[in-house]
Design an enzyme around this catalytic site. Structure first.
Site, PDB file in Angstrom:
ATOM      1  N   LYS A 124     -51.207  25.118 -21.218  1.00 20.43           N
ATOM      2  CA  LYS A 124     -51.115  24.534 -19.875  1.00 20.43           C
ATOM      3  C   LYS A 124     -51.597  25.522 -18.809  1.00 20.43           C
ATOM      4  O   LYS A 124     -52.185  25.111 -17.806  1.00 20.43           O
ATOM      5  CB  LYS A 124     -49.665  24.138 -19.577  1.00 20.43           C
ATOM      6  CG  LYS A 124     -48.997  23.259 -20.629  1.00 20.43           C
ATOM      7  CD  LYS A 124     -49.680  21.936 -20.806  1.00 20.43           C
ATOM      8  CE  LYS A 124     -48.867  20.983 -21.679  1.00 20.43           C
ATOM      9  NZ  LYS A 124     -48.678  21.447 -23.076  1.00 20.43           N
ATOM     10  N   LYS A 159     -44.842  18.270 -16.807  1.00 14.44           N
ATOM     11  CA  LYS A 159     -44.918  18.523 -18.253  1.00 14.44           C
ATOM     12  C   LYS A 159     -44.344  19.890 -18.582  1.00 14.44           C
ATOM     13  O   LYS A 159     -44.486  20.848 -17.807  1.00 14.44           O
ATOM     14  CB  LYS A 159     -46.375  18.434 -18.735  1.00 14.44           C
ATOM     15  CG  LYS A 159     -47.324  19.392 -18.041  1.00 14.44           C
ATOM     16  CD  LYS A 159     -48.760  19.269 -18.570  1.00 14.44           C
ATOM     17  CE  LYS A 159     -49.461  18.033 -18.075  1.00 14.44           C
ATOM     18  NZ  LYS A 159     -50.901  18.024 -18.481  1.00 14.44           N
ATOM     19  N   ARG A 209     -61.218  14.455 -24.835  1.00 19.54           N
ATOM     20  CA  ARG A 209     -61.075  15.669 -25.632  1.00 19.54           C
ATOM     21  C   ARG A 209     -62.463  16.168 -26.016  1.00 19.54           C
ATOM     22  O   ARG A 209     -63.213  15.490 -26.725  1.00 19.54           O
ATOM     23  CB  ARG A 209     -60.235  15.383 -26.877  1.00 19.54           C
ATOM     24  CG  ARG A 209     -60.282  16.439 -27.987  1.00 19.54           C
ATOM     25  CD  ARG A 209     -59.862  17.821 -27.564  1.00 19.54           C
ATOM     26  NE  ARG A 209     -58.519  17.896 -27.006  1.00 19.54           N
ATOM     27  CZ  ARG A 209     -57.404  18.006 -27.722  1.00 19.54           C
ATOM     28  NH1 ARG A 209     -57.473  18.040 -29.047  1.00 19.54           N
ATOM     29  NH2 ARG A 209     -56.231  18.092 -27.120  1.00 19.54           N
ATOM     30  N   ARG A 224     -59.465   9.275 -25.121  1.00 17.83           N
ATOM     31  CA  ARG A 224     -58.193   8.682 -25.532  1.00 17.83           C
ATOM     32  C   ARG A 224     -57.669   7.827 -24.386  1.00 17.83           C
ATOM     33  O   ARG A 224     -57.247   8.337 -23.352  1.00 17.83           O
ATOM     34  CB  ARG A 224     -57.214   9.783 -25.919  1.00 17.83           C
ATOM     35  CG  ARG A 224     -57.719  10.623 -27.093  1.00 17.83           C
ATOM     36  CD  ARG A 224     -57.016  11.942 -27.219  1.00 17.83           C
ATOM     37  NE  ARG A 224     -57.248  12.789 -26.064  1.00 17.83           N
ATOM     38  CZ  ARG A 224     -56.733  14.007 -25.913  1.00 17.83           C
ATOM     39  NH1 ARG A 224     -55.957  14.511 -26.842  1.00 17.83           N
ATOM     40  NH2 ARG A 224     -56.996  14.712 -24.832  1.00 17.83           N
ATOM     41  N   ARG A 232     -49.855   8.082 -20.928  1.00 22.00           N
ATOM     42  CA  ARG A 232     -50.288   9.295 -21.597  1.00 22.00           C
ATOM     43  C   ARG A 232     -51.507   9.052 -22.480  1.00 22.00           C
ATOM     44  O   ARG A 232     -51.552   8.088 -23.247  1.00 22.00           O
ATOM     45  CB  ARG A 232     -49.145   9.870 -22.441  1.00 22.00           C
ATOM     46  CG  ARG A 232     -47.973  10.372 -21.634  1.00 22.00           C
ATOM     47  CD  ARG A 232     -46.800  10.725 -22.516  1.00 22.00           C
ATOM     48  NE  ARG A 232     -46.274   9.546 -23.200  1.00 22.00           N
ATOM     49  CZ  ARG A 232     -45.313   9.585 -24.122  1.00 22.00           C
ATOM     50  NH1 ARG A 232     -44.799  10.742 -24.481  1.00 22.00           N
ATOM     51  NH2 ARG A 232     -44.884   8.471 -24.673  1.00 22.00           N
ATOM     52  N   ASP A 272     -59.166  19.267 -22.463  1.00 25.29           N
ATOM     53  CA  ASP A 272     -58.762  17.937 -22.027  1.00 25.29           C
ATOM     54  C   ASP A 272     -59.246  17.740 -20.600  1.00 25.29           C
ATOM     55  O   ASP A 272     -58.912  18.542 -19.706  1.00 25.29           O
ATOM     56  CB  ASP A 272     -57.250  17.769 -22.103  1.00 25.29           C
ATOM     57  CG  ASP A 272     -56.752  17.707 -23.533  1.00 25.29           C
ATOM     58  OD1 ASP A 272     -57.579  17.527 -24.443  1.00 25.29           O
ATOM     59  OD2 ASP A 272     -55.528  17.840 -23.744  1.00 25.29           O
ATOM     60  N   GLU A 280     -55.838  20.611 -19.563  1.00 25.01           N
ATOM     61  CA  GLU A 280     -55.306  21.549 -20.548  1.00 25.01           C
ATOM     62  C   GLU A 280     -56.471  22.175 -21.308  1.00 25.01           C
ATOM     63  O   GLU A 280     -57.545  21.572 -21.443  1.00 25.01           O
ATOM     64  CB  GLU A 280     -54.364  20.862 -21.555  1.00 25.01           C
ATOM     65  CG  GLU A 280     -53.071  20.349 -20.957  1.00 25.01           C
ATOM     66  CD  GLU A 280     -52.128  19.777 -22.010  1.00 25.01           C
ATOM     67  OE1 GLU A 280     -52.332  20.048 -23.225  1.00 25.01           O
ATOM     68  OE2 GLU A 280     -51.188  19.064 -21.627  1.00 25.01           O
ATOM     69  N   ASN A 282     -56.631  23.546 -25.044  1.00 24.34           N
ATOM     70  CA  ASN A 282     -55.842  23.587 -26.276  1.00 24.34           C
ATOM     71  C   ASN A 282     -56.441  24.586 -27.250  1.00 24.34           C
ATOM     72  O   ASN A 282     -57.583  24.428 -27.692  1.00 24.34           O
ATOM     73  CB  ASN A 282     -55.798  22.198 -26.918  1.00 24.34           C
ATOM     74  CG  ASN A 282     -55.094  21.180 -26.032  1.00 24.34           C
ATOM     75  OD1 ASN A 282     -53.895  21.013 -26.114  1.00 24.34           O
ATOM     76  ND2 ASN A 282     -55.861  20.516 -25.172  1.00 24.34           N
TER      77      ASN A 282
END
Length: 312
Positions: A124, A159, A209, A224, A232, A272, A280, A282
């Protein structure tokens, strides 16, 4: 091309969903290229006389069948016997995860992603190094600060900093009578930091993504799209995956972030992106390779092995 010996630190392989699992895709790609793989879990990782060891099990992976893997008997081996160790343990990034990273520093071989960078690059918070691509956000554990941020922006998402898959993520708006209870819960009454981001209406179009291999984006992304019943953009939260090409903004983001990832030894990363904003970065065990291959015919896992074959 020389044959590589690779050990993959992951959650128990018996519990994965192979049709969606990117680590499983990495095993398949390694086999297809003639490499030898072993798997082990954090419970199998230990340090003896200054060297990290694992109780490794040779693995044979099979795609598209119910009986998708065969494991050999456990064998205690120093990780230095391997040409590369892949760190693919899923979050949460808790004390056990961090301890595994400390031990992997003493592997005596190449670890991907680099364990020091895994500890430093909170998924994050790491994006804070690239503020030009971020939505308005706040990191705090103060309930008053978080309420003020909500008043300023009207709609926000809060979050936790170390969860995954949309766990513990809440959408809040000014008129929500649950605001106090939710903020108390996610912060543990002000004892835990959280990130609050301005809500991005573009999430209804999807959370993109983008997989990066050695700082270079895979040409094709996974979008997504949240279900009608949720906000979400996580597949495990009911989102639907669809194909998404990279646009000019995506390319700009990747060009700026890619060199930093490469310099940090973060060879396999998932960005993301929602509405042109990075939400984000990841680095632990990013997913999406199976879907991207299905949509575009491009195997991010194979691209990773091509990079690993070139060595450090």
């Amino acid at each position: 091309m020389s044959v590589l010996k690779a050990a993959v630190l992951m959650d128990p392989i018996a519990g994965i969903k192979p049709a969606k699992d990117t680590t499983f895709a990495m095993l398949l790609a390694a086999q297809a290229r003639g490499h030898a793989c072993w798997v082990f879990t954090p419970a199998d990782l230990f340090l003896r006389e200054g060297r990290s060891w694992g109780r490794l099990r040779a693995v044979v992976a099979r795609d598209g069948v119910e009986d998708y893997s065969t494991l050999g008997e456990p064998e205690e081996r120093p990780l230095a016997d391997m040409d590369v160790v892949l760190m693919r343990k899923d979050p949460p990034v808790d004390l056990e995860y961090l301890t595994a990273c400390y031990l992997l520093e003493h592997a005596g071989t190449w670890v991907v992603n680099d364990p020091v960078s895994l500890r430093n690059a909170n998924e994050k918070l790491y994006a804070l190094h690239f503020p030009e691509f971020l939505p308005p956000l706040l990191v705090s554990r103060d309930l008053g600060d978080l309420r003020a941020f909500l008043v300023e922006h009207g709609e926000i998402v809060v979050k936790p900093l170390s969860a995954r898959g949309g766990e513990g993520v809440f959408y809040l708006h000014r008129r929500d009578r649950n605001v106090g209870s939710i903020l108390e819960t996610v912060t543990g009454w002000g004892q835990r930091y959280v990130m609050a981001q301005r809500y991005l209406p573009a999430i209804r179009e999807g959370d993109k993504r983008i997989l990066m291999v050695d700082g270079v984006p895979v040409p094709g992304a996974l979008l997504r799209v949240p279900s009608a019943a949720d906000f979400r953009g996580n597949l495990v939260a009911g989102a639907t995956g669809v194909a998404a090409p990279l646009n000019d903004r995506d390319q700009e983001i990747c060009a700026a972030i890619g060199p930093a990832l490469r310099a940090a030894g973060l060879l396999f990363v998932g960005l993301d992106v929602i509405g042109g904003y990075v939400t984000e970065i990841n680095v632990t065990s990013p997913t999406g390779a199976r879907e991207i291959r299905r949509f575009f015919g491009i195997d991010a896992a194979e691209l990773l092995w091509q990079r690993l074959e070139r060595g450090r």
